[in-house]
Design a protein around this motif. Structure first.
Motif, PDB file in Angstrom:
ATOM      1  N   GLU A   1      48.097  72.273  50.866  1.00  0.00           N
ATOM      2  CA  GLU A   1      48.876  71.047  51.054  1.00  0.00           C
ATOM      3  C   GLU A   1      48.580  70.412  52.414  1.00  0.00           C
TER       4      GLU A   1
ATOM      5  N   VAL B   1      49.177  68.032  55.382  1.00  0.00           N
ATOM      6  CA  VAL B   1      50.395  67.438  55.938  1.00  0.00           C
ATOM      7  C   VAL B   1      50.119  66.422  57.039  1.00  0.00           C
TER       8      VAL B   1
ATOM      9  N   THR C   1      49.228  73.203  55.454  1.00  0.00           N
ATOM     10  CA  THR C   1      50.213  74.255  55.700  1.00  0.00           C
ATOM     11  C   THR C   1      49.519  75.582  56.007  1.00  0.00           C
TER      12      THR C   1
END
Length: 130
Positions: free
Chosen positions: A42, A44, A67
């Motif tokens: 993910e 970010v 992450t």
């Protein structure tokens, strides 16, 4: 699973360029592949260069943070940044969701056309990475 577009060239560092024929003076869009995005997890945050920044092929110029890790973004072509995807600042996750369209990173006006073996076509990239 996301399909690898056939209308682009790819770097060994997992960036794509939205053209299969790049010449000096062309403006091209650049992003990272779904393979890189999937490996990162993910996403970010993305640090992108400012408009007007000169970049050199093969050199790092920004980074994406997920992450799991932080990874450099490498320039697939040399040139001057002419636009950055402002949506990335508010929602870096679109790189994971749609890496080849909405998740593009920047546009660059090419100053030096890449040599024939500098970038990979989709078949060569897929052979090494899929």
């Amino acid at each position: 699973m996301t399909a690898l577009p056939t209308d682009r060239l790819y770097s060994e560092e997992h960036e794509w360029v939205n053209s299969t024929d790049i010449n000096a003076g062309d403006t091209v869009r650049v992003g990272i592949t779904h393979i890189a995005a999937d490996a990162l997890g993910e996403i970010v945050f993305a640090e992108l260069p400012e408009v007007g920044t000169e970049i050199e092929a093969g050199e790092p110029f920004g980074e994406v943070e997920s992450t799991k890790s932080v990874s450099d973004i490498y320039a697939p072509v040399s040139g001057e940044i002419t636009a950055v995807n402002e949506e990335i600042a508010d929602n870096a996750g679109i790189i994971n969701e749609d890496p080849y369209e909405a998740g593009w990173l920047y546009e660059v006006t090419v100053t030096v056309a890449p040599a024939a073996d500098d970038l990979l076509d989709h078949e060569a990239y897929a052979a090494d990475n899929v």
